[in-house]
Design an enzyme around this catalytic site. Structure first.
Site, PDB file in Angstrom:
ATOM      1  N   LYS A   3      33.360  40.283  38.721  1.00 53.13           N
ATOM      2  CA  LYS A   3      33.408  40.041  40.170  1.00 53.13           C
ATOM      3  C   LYS A   3      32.946  41.263  40.954  1.00 53.13           C
ATOM      4  CE  LYS A   3      37.842  39.027  40.291  1.00 53.13           C
ATOM      5  NZ  LYS A   3      38.284  39.191  38.894  1.00 53.13           N
ATOM      6  N   ARG A  44      44.856  35.086  45.240  1.00 52.89           N
ATOM      7  CA  ARG A  44      45.268  34.926  43.851  1.00 52.89           C
ATOM      8  C   ARG A  44      46.423  33.950  43.732  1.00 52.89           C
ATOM      9  NH1 ARG A  44      43.175  40.348  41.974  1.00 52.89           N
ATOM     10  NH2 ARG A  44      43.492  40.516  39.740  1.00 52.89           N
ATOM     11  N   ARG A  56      35.838  49.149  29.471  1.00 57.22           N
ATOM     12  CA  ARG A  56      35.921  49.676  30.844  1.00 57.22           C
ATOM     13  C   ARG A  56      37.066  50.673  30.965  1.00 57.22           C
ATOM     14  NH1 ARG A  56      36.559  45.421  35.794  1.00 57.22           N
ATOM     15  NH2 ARG A  56      38.793  45.615  35.455  1.00 57.22           N
ATOM     16  N   ARG A  85      41.601  53.364  33.889  1.00 54.38           N
ATOM     17  CA  ARG A  85      42.579  52.418  34.469  1.00 54.38           C
ATOM     18  C   ARG A  85      43.587  52.023  33.399  1.00 54.38           C
ATOM     19  NH1 ARG A  85      40.020  47.446  37.858  1.00 54.38           N
ATOM     20  NH2 ARG A  85      42.046  46.556  37.328  1.00 54.38           N
ATOM     21  N   ARG A 140      47.730  39.818  32.565  1.00 53.10           N
ATOM     22  CA  ARG A 140      46.921  39.542  33.765  1.00 53.10           C
ATOM     23  C   ARG A 140      46.223  38.188  33.623  1.00 53.10           C
ATOM     24  NH1 ARG A 140      43.751  44.815  33.272  1.00 53.10           N
ATOM     25  NH2 ARG A 140      42.484  44.251  35.075  1.00 53.10           N
TER      26      ARG A 140
HETATM   27  P1  AMP Z   1      41.899  43.737  40.129  1.00 55.70           P
HETATM   28  O1  AMP Z   1      41.227  45.031  40.376  1.00 55.70           O
HETATM   29  O2  AMP Z   1      41.429  42.634  41.053  1.00 55.70           O
HETATM   30  O3  AMP Z   1      41.893  43.294  38.680  1.00 55.70           O
HETATM   31  O4  AMP Z   1      43.438  43.947  40.520  1.00 55.70           O
HETATM   32  C1  AMP Z   1      44.256  44.874  39.841  1.00 55.70           C
HETATM   33  C2  AMP Z   1      45.727  44.624  40.152  1.00 55.70           C
HETATM   34  O5  AMP Z   1      45.949  44.765  41.562  1.00 55.70           O
HETATM   35  C3  AMP Z   1      46.242  43.247  39.820  1.00 55.70           C
HETATM   36  O6  AMP Z   1      46.594  43.107  38.459  1.00 55.70           O
HETATM   37  C4  AMP Z   1      47.432  43.149  40.747  1.00 55.70           C
HETATM   38  O7  AMP Z   1      48.522  43.902  40.267  1.00 55.70           O
HETATM   39  C5  AMP Z   1      46.942  43.837  41.992  1.00 55.70           C
HETATM   40  N1  AMP Z   1      46.271  42.863  42.896  1.00 55.70           N
HETATM   41  C6  AMP Z   1      44.957  42.829  43.255  1.00 55.70           C
HETATM   42  N2  AMP Z   1      44.703  41.802  44.080  1.00 55.70           N
HETATM   43  C7  AMP Z   1      45.887  41.152  44.241  1.00 55.70           C
HETATM   44  C8  AMP Z   1      46.298  39.988  44.954  1.00 55.70           C
HETATM   45  N3  AMP Z   1      45.416  39.288  45.676  1.00 55.70           N
HETATM   46  N4  AMP Z   1      47.580  39.625  44.903  1.00 55.70           N
HETATM   47  C9  AMP Z   1      48.476  40.319  44.197  1.00 55.70           C
HETATM   48  N5  AMP Z   1      48.189  41.396  43.475  1.00 55.70           N
HETATM   49  C10 AMP Z   1      46.887  41.841  43.488  1.00 55.70           C
END
Ligand code: AMP
Length: 368
Positions: free
Chosen positions: A192, A267, A306, A312, A324
């Protein structure tokens, strides 16, 4: 294009189209009433221009009067319509023809019918210069219609936007800024973020990644970052309330954007509903949601790779990654139905070369 207060309006109907529509109504009314001296009743404020031009086009015996409903425009508990200017007296036994500038939902018309219902008029007819047939849900027939128009906000020729624009000779339509607002779906690692970088350049969009905003806050040691970290470290979702407020701030920071790519948001169903509500208040909407599809095992390998580069923590542990995915399957995947029901859901394969995937996404966007 003209600007009234904060909004832009584009030309919609010319003076000539309006004049012709009025002449058409005047001819039709004349065919029915030229020997009857009807009373034309204009509905203020909007109808003042229409009434004036209509009377010039109607060359037969007639009287004219006006009514004005209060802006409350409702029935009191006693069933009385609130008026600022009452209907003319002595209309018993007369033919009354209402002159309205525009009829949309039919609410005002219903109040007018109620207003005249106790006065023993011989006939009660309605002529409207503009008519939004798509949204009219009243039970009364509109007897004479000038021009049927689509359900868009218009100004000019008596009609206003917050009191401006009534003096325009032509009619203008609200210019809905052409925005592209996209939601990118996909499990962690689906690409994404990578694709959003390309799409934002190509279509001049603002990319909002909630994950990136959280990571930025963690790096800068903000309260929001401290709060989010405890959830993110485990691969759990940050609570909706926190995430929704943060997203709202990000959108508000970019009032001039010609569109947004929402990445990692929504989400959950609550987030999707909050996003729709937020956009609606800004006269915007989601145009499409696109899911990047890829197999779990491919994604796990991508994320572990990654994690080695980015550091990370949530990308370095297979159990956290699987958690996740589980969050995605349980809370996010059902959102596809939410957008499918709105006819906005698309899906493309996220497997292949980066530019091939960008092309697949571009194809969906360009067909919007
Ligand atoms: P990402 O970089 O999109 O994979 O997000 C990393 C982490 O950020 C996720 O595993 C959640 O803990 C938190 N996070 C990101 N976006 C959201 C969202 N829309 N709602 C809740 N938690 C989020």
């Amino acid at each position: 294009m003209i600007k009234l207060h904060d909004k832009y309006f584009k030309p919609f109907l010319t003076e000539r189209q309006i004049t012709e529509a009025i002449q058409k109504i005047a001819d039709e009314v004349a065919a029915d009433y030229k020997d009857k001296t009807p009373i034309f009743v204009g509905v203020l404020n909007g109808a003042f221009m229409f009434v004036s031009d209509f009377l010039k086009a109607y060359a037969h015996s007639c009287e004219v009067s006006f009514v004005k409903l209060s802006s409350y425009q409702g029935l009191t508990s006693t069933g009385i319509v609130e008026t600022l200017l009452d209907p003319p007296e002595n209309i018993e036994g007369r033919s009354v023809i209402i002159l309205e500038d525009i009829i949309d939902s039919g609410r005002t018309l219903q109040q007018l019918v109620h207003l005249f219902s106790s006065s023993n008029v011989k006939e009660f007819k309605v002529a409207s210069l503009f008519y939004k047939s798509e949204v009219y849900n009243g039970e009364y027939t509109i007897d004479y219609v000038g021009i049927e128009i689509p359900d868009r906000f218009i100004v000019g020729y008596g009609l206003d936007y917050k009191e401006l624009g009534r003096n325009l000779k032509e009619v203008y339509q609200l210019n809905q800024k052409h925005m592209i607002n996209l939601v990118l779906f996909g499990k962690p690692g689906a690409g994404k973020g990578t694709q959003a970088e390309f799409l934002k350049e190509k279509y001049n969009l603002k990319h909002i990644s909630t994950g990136d905003v959280f990571r930025y806050n963690i790096k800068n040691g903000t309260d929001l970052g401290t709060l989010a970290k405890s959830y993110m470290d485990k691969g759990d979702l940050v609570p909706d309330e926190v995430t929704i407020n943060m997203l709202r701030d990000e959108v508000d920071k970019n009032p001039e954007a010609s569109g947004f790519i929402f990445d990692g948001f929504p989400r959950t169903k609550a987030q999707a509903e909050a996003l729709d509500k937020l956009l609606e208040t800004k006269n915007m909407k989601i145009n499409a949601t696109i899911a990047l599809e890829a197999d779990d095992e491919v994604l796990i390998q991508r994320l572990l790779e990654r994690g080695k580069v980015s550091g990370r923590s949530d990308d370095q542990d297979e159990a956290k990654i699987r958690n996740r995915f589980e969050e995605y399957n349980q809370k996010t995947a059902p959102l596809m139905d939410y957008y499918e029901a709105q006819g906005k859901f698309h899906s493309v394969s996220g497997i292949g070369a980066i530019d091939e995937i960008t092309m697949r996404l571009g194809k969906v966007i360009e067909e919007l």
